[in-house]
Design a protein around this motif. Structure first.
Motif, PDB file in Angstrom:
ATOM      1  N   PHE A 188      29.916  42.932  41.621  1.00 17.57           N
ATOM      2  CA  PHE A 188      31.326  43.302  41.656  1.00 17.57           C
ATOM      3  C   PHE A 188      31.992  42.895  42.979  1.00 17.57           C
ATOM      4  N   GLU A 189      31.217  42.801  44.063  1.00 14.49           N
ATOM      5  CA  GLU A 189      31.776  42.250  45.301  1.00 14.49           C
ATOM      6  C   GLU A 189      32.159  40.793  45.109  1.00 14.49           C
ATOM      7  N   GLU A 190      31.326  40.038  44.422  1.00 16.58           N
ATOM      8  CA  GLU A 190      31.647  38.639  44.142  1.00 16.58           C
ATOM      9  C   GLU A 190      32.802  38.538  43.145  1.00 16.58           C
ATOM     10  N   SER A 191      32.808  39.447  42.178  1.00 17.36           N
ATOM     11  CA  SER A 191      33.848  39.427  41.147  1.00 17.36           C
ATOM     12  C   SER A 191      35.227  39.671  41.740  1.00 17.36           C
ATOM     13  N   ILE A 192      35.330  40.622  42.666  1.00 17.21           N
ATOM     14  CA  ILE A 192      36.644  40.988  43.200  1.00 17.21           C
ATOM     15  C   ILE A 192      37.229  39.874  44.071  1.00 17.21           C
ATOM     16  N   GLU A 193      36.363  38.951  44.545  1.00 19.94           N
ATOM     17  CA  GLU A 193      36.825  37.817  45.339  1.00 19.94           C
ATOM     18  C   GLU A 193      36.938  36.539  44.526  1.00 19.94           C
ATOM     19  N   ASP A 194      36.630  36.619  43.240  1.00 18.05           N
ATOM     20  CA  ASP A 194      36.617  35.447  42.366  1.00 18.05           C
ATOM     21  C   ASP A 194      38.038  35.145  41.894  1.00 18.05           C
ATOM     22  N   ASN A 195      38.567  33.997  42.282  1.00 20.21           N
ATOM     23  CA  ASN A 195      39.926  33.621  41.881  1.00 20.21           C
ATOM     24  C   ASN A 195      40.061  33.412  40.373  1.00 20.21           C
ATOM     25  N   GLY A 196      38.929  33.293  39.691  1.00 23.06           N
ATOM     26  CA  GLY A 196      38.974  33.123  38.241  1.00 23.06           C
ATOM     27  C   GLY A 196      39.100  34.426  37.482  1.00 23.06           C
ATOM     28  N   ARG A 197      38.992  35.542  38.193  1.00 26.64           N
ATOM     29  CA  ARG A 197      39.126  36.849  37.541  1.00 26.64           C
ATOM     30  C   ARG A 197      40.592  37.284  37.587  1.00 26.64           C
ATOM     31  N   ASP A 198      41.053  37.922  36.509  1.00 30.18           N
ATOM     32  CA  ASP A 198      42.444  38.349  36.475  1.00 30.18           C
ATOM     33  C   ASP A 198      42.592  39.760  37.054  1.00 30.18           C
ATOM     34  N   LEU A 199      43.823  40.266  37.037  1.00 35.24           N
ATOM     35  CA  LEU A 199      44.115  41.555  37.655  1.00 35.24           C
ATOM     36  C   LEU A 199      43.316  42.686  37.030  1.00 35.24           C
ATOM     37  N   ASP A 200      43.148  42.655  35.700  1.00 33.97           N
ATOM     38  CA  ASP A 200      42.380  43.710  35.041  1.00 33.97           C
ATOM     39  C   ASP A 200      40.965  43.782  35.599  1.00 33.97           C
ATOM     40  N   GLN A 201      40.344  42.630  35.757  1.00 36.07           N
ATOM     41  CA  GLN A 201      38.965  42.601  36.239  1.00 36.07           C
ATOM     42  C   GLN A 201      38.881  42.986  37.719  1.00 36.07           C
ATOM     43  N   ILE A 202      39.884  42.608  38.497  1.00 34.12           N
ATOM     44  CA  ILE A 202      39.907  43.007  39.907  1.00 34.12           C
ATOM     45  C   ILE A 202      40.002  44.524  40.020  1.00 34.12           C
ATOM     46  N   LYS A 203      40.832  45.135  39.191  1.00 30.20           N
ATOM     47  CA  LYS A 203      40.968  46.591  39.221  1.00 30.20           C
ATOM     48  C   LYS A 203      39.673  47.279  38.780  1.00 30.20           C
ATOM     49  N   GLU A 204      39.000  46.705  37.769  1.00 32.44           N
ATOM     50  CA  GLU A 204      37.719  47.261  37.333  1.00 32.44           C
ATOM     51  C   GLU A 204      36.693  47.190  38.456  1.00 32.44           C
ATOM     52  N   ALA A 205      36.620  46.029  39.107  1.00 32.30           N
ATOM     53  CA  ALA A 205      35.680  45.867  40.212  1.00 32.30           C
ATOM     54  C   ALA A 205      36.017  46.816  41.356  1.00 32.30           C
TER      55      ALA A 205
END
Length: 342
Positions: A218-235
């Motif tokens: 989830f640390e990698e996910s929250i910095e991943d430009n390919g993830r959208d806002l929903d996924q950033i909030k989940e992370a």
């Protein structure tokens, strides 16, 4: 009237399989049972119902097994089922009527109501929701994702009134979390849908250790430009929970701001309530638990926007010696029910 192939994947289901097949034997025209390594009487029971039984070497992906089962089907439509499902007589009749009616409709997929979802800490937030269950075979539908597998729908879908009861007899939470970790280790891309389910499963059944084991992903996910806002909030919610466990105020601030600068979630408010409660600031904890229960909506675990937050408010008031307020919130929590998604 259309013909229907039942397609199932099973492993060591001798306690449940006969009950499931009893409900379906007069509804389907063919039974395809794919066994992924049973050591009990599962295959023998399936064969006693006239099923075609196939062995499939487990690959670690539920989708691979389901796709193989679909490849064996020969009827007009495919009905996908699990061994812990049952259909009562009223809904069996609805299923029969559906088989007659669908002949005259240009329908490729039929959704049915999946009920009793909240038993045994399943990853779902609602007790009754529609799921695609019946598929036109010639469209060659393909299952995706190694866990919590699904079919991508780009065709004509209709909703039926058929209700299927889910009867889980065990908690699959730890199995599922281990499967997520294995998929990540093996380089499997975690889709947006699975990203949400991984976070939800952590919130619903994860231990502190499970959260810690998920931290790097989830640390990698929250910095991943390919993830959208929903996924950033989940992370952010997952990482804030880990920060609360560790008592790291700067990280709690960092991740809570990623959530609170948009529409705040119940989960993040709940985490802030837990942080302040751990610090001994019960007044501030109540503020955030109140926000979780009344002012925001959940994105992962509906209980953190409902009964769990209310119980926490009651506990804080009790610790403060305000027994009347504590009793009021405890009573509200005990009478809280999961809202209807419709």
């Amino acid at each position: 009237m259309i013909t229907v192939s039942l397609c199932m994947i099973v492993k060591n289901e001798e306690d449940k399989l006969a009950t499931c097949l009893d409900c379906l034997k007069d509804l389907v025209d063919e039974m395809i049972i794919v066994d992924t390594g049973s050591t009990d009487r599962t295959k023998e029971i399936a064969e006693s119902y006239g099923a075609k039984v196939f062995d499939f070497e487990w690959t670690g992906s539920f989708s691979d097994a389901r796709n193989y089962s679909f490849e064996q089907a020969t009827c007009d439509f495919i009905y996908s089922a699990d061994a812990d499902e049952t259909i009562d007589e009223e809904n069996q009749e609805r299923f029969r009527q559906l088989k007659e009616d669908i002949d005259e409709l240009n329908i490729d997929v039929v959704q049915m109501y999946y009920c009793n979802q909240l038993s045994h800490n399943t990853v779902y937030n609602y007790d009754r929701e529609l799921r695609p269950k019946l598929f036109r075979r010639i469209r060659k539908y393909v299952w995706h994702d190694p866990i919590h597998e699904m079919i991508k729908l780009d065709s004509t879908v209709c909703n039926s009134e058929v209700e299927i009861k889910h009867n889980p007899t065990e908690d699959h939470g730890q199995r599922d979390l281990a499967a997520f970790r294995r998929a990540i280790r093996e380089g499997e891309y975690i889709s947006k849908r699975l990203h949400n389910m991984y976070a939800r499963e952590l919130y619903m059944v994860g231990t502190n250790e499970d959260f810690m084991l998920a931290k790097e992903f989830f640390e990698e996910s929250i910095e991943d430009n390919g993830r959208d806002l929903d996924q950033i909030k989940e992370a952010a919610c997952v990482l804030a929970h880990i920060a609360v466990i560790d008592g790291k105020a700067e990280e709690i601030l960092k991740y809570s701001l990623k959530d609170l600068t948009t529409i705040p979630s119940s989960e993040m408010c709940y985490e802030l309530g837990s942080y302040y409660r751990n610090k001994g600031d019960l007044v501030e904890a109540i503020v955030w638990y109140y926000n979780a229960a009344y002012e925001t909506s959940p994105i992962l675990d509906i209980h953190r926007g409902g009964d769990m937050a209310l119980h926490k408010i009651a506990e804080c008031y009790r610790e403060m010696g305000n027994l009347e307020q504590a009793e009021d919130y405890e009573n509200e929590a005990n009478h809280w029910v999961v809202p209807d998604p419709g």
